[in-house]
Design a protein around this motif. Structure first.
Motif, PDB file in Angstrom:
ATOM      1  N   GLN A   1       0.833  -1.202   0.000  1.00 36.31           N
ATOM      2  CA  GLN A   1       0.000   0.000   0.000  1.00 36.31           C
ATOM      3  C   GLN A   1       0.868   1.251   0.000  1.00 36.31           C
ATOM      4  OE1 GLN A   1      -3.293   0.328   0.002  1.00 36.31           O
ATOM      5  NE2 GLN A   1      -3.949  -1.802   0.279  1.00 36.31           N
ATOM      6  N   GLN A   3       0.447   5.473   0.576  1.00 39.89           N
ATOM      7  CA  GLN A   3      -0.406   6.585   0.984  1.00 39.89           C
ATOM      8  C   GLN A   3       0.165   7.882   0.392  1.00 39.89           C
ATOM      9  OE1 GLN A   3       0.946   4.441   3.621  1.00 39.89           O
ATOM     10  NE2 GLN A   3      -0.795   3.145   3.049  1.00 39.89           N
ATOM     11  N   VAL A   5      -0.258  12.187   0.260  1.00 37.05           N
ATOM     12  CA  VAL A   5      -0.807  13.387   0.882  1.00 37.05           C
ATOM     13  C   VAL A   5      -0.367  14.611   0.087  1.00 37.05           C
ATOM     14  CG1 VAL A   5      -0.938  14.800   2.946  1.00 37.05           C
ATOM     15  CG2 VAL A   5      -0.808  12.307   3.154  1.00 37.05           C
ATOM     16  N   SER A  25       4.094   7.634   1.230  1.00 34.07           N
ATOM     17  CA  SER A  25       4.595   6.820   2.333  1.00 34.07           C
ATOM     18  C   SER A  25       4.104   5.397   2.128  1.00 34.07           C
ATOM     19  CB  SER A  25       4.136   7.381   3.679  1.00 34.07           C
ATOM     20  OG  SER A  25       2.727   7.401   3.756  1.00 34.07           O
ATOM     21  N   GLY A  26       4.681   4.474   2.865  1.00 33.39           N
ATOM     22  CA  GLY A  26       4.316   3.072   2.709  1.00 33.39           C
ATOM     23  C   GLY A  26       5.303   2.367   1.789  1.00 33.39           C
ATOM     24  N   TYR A 117      -2.694   4.128  -6.960  1.00 35.04           N
ATOM     25  CA  TYR A 117      -2.933   4.835  -5.698  1.00 35.04           C
ATOM     26  C   TYR A 117      -3.160   6.320  -5.965  1.00 35.04           C
ATOM     27  CZ  TYR A 117      -1.265   0.539  -3.646  1.00 35.04           C
ATOM     28  OH  TYR A 117      -1.127  -0.778  -3.308  1.00 35.04           O
ATOM     29  N   GLY A 119      -4.207  10.265  -4.084  1.00 37.38           N
ATOM     30  CA  GLY A 119      -4.389  11.086  -2.906  1.00 37.38           C
ATOM     31  C   GLY A 119      -5.802  11.638  -2.836  1.00 37.38           C
ATOM     32  N   GLN A 120      -6.079  12.378  -1.775  1.00 36.67           N
ATOM     33  CA  GLN A 120      -7.409  12.956  -1.567  1.00 36.67           C
ATOM     34  C   GLN A 120      -7.593  14.251  -2.345  1.00 36.67           C
ATOM     35  OE1 GLN A 120     -10.013  11.569   0.283  1.00 36.67           O
ATOM     36  NE2 GLN A 120      -8.635   9.812   0.108  1.00 36.67           N
TER      37      GLN A 120
END
Length: 128
Positions: A1, A3, A5, A25-26, A117, A119-120
């Motif tokens: 995974q 992450q 940001v 990260s991850g 993946y 981000g928000q």
């Protein structure tokens, strides 16, 4: 995974500059390509820029060429988007994305199907 940001968004006037950042990260060792997409209200998500993590090869949407610059700092697992000469049509939520599988061509770097993946997002508003 992995992450992601994002940061750096805000409200600016047309002609101003902003720099967005996205830190991963991850399981970051598996990242091949880092990218920025954007989505304005009522519109589909669109590609902005991408960069290969190791070779540094870049790809840009035509609408931002010459105004935006993507870069990365592998030691910090961070990708940046320097946005200059901002226009009202650049207003959107900017999303960072990474590909953890091979992306075959430079053209493919602009296709969201290759990114695993996301981000928000960080909002950018440009007033005219």
């Amino acid at each position: 995974q992995v992450q992601l940001v994002e940061s750096g968004g805000g409200l600016v006037q047309a002609g101003d500059s902003l720099r967005l950042s996205c830190t991963a990260s991850g399981r970051t060792l598996g990242i091949y390509v880092l990218a920025w997409f954007r989505q304005a209200p009522g519109k589909e998500r669109e590609f902005v820029a991408a960069i290969r993590r190791y070779s540094g090869i870049e790809n840009y949407a035509e609408s931002v060429k010459g105004r935006f610059t993507i870069s990365r700092d592998n030691a910090k697992n961070t990708v940046y988007l320097q946005m200059n000469s901002l226009k009202s049509e650049d207003s959107a939520t900017y999303l960072c994305a990474v590909a953890t599988k091979a992306v075959p061509t430079t053209e493919d770097m602009g296709r969201d199907v290759y990114y695993q993946y996301w981000g928000q997002g960080t909002q950018v508003r440009v007033s005219s």
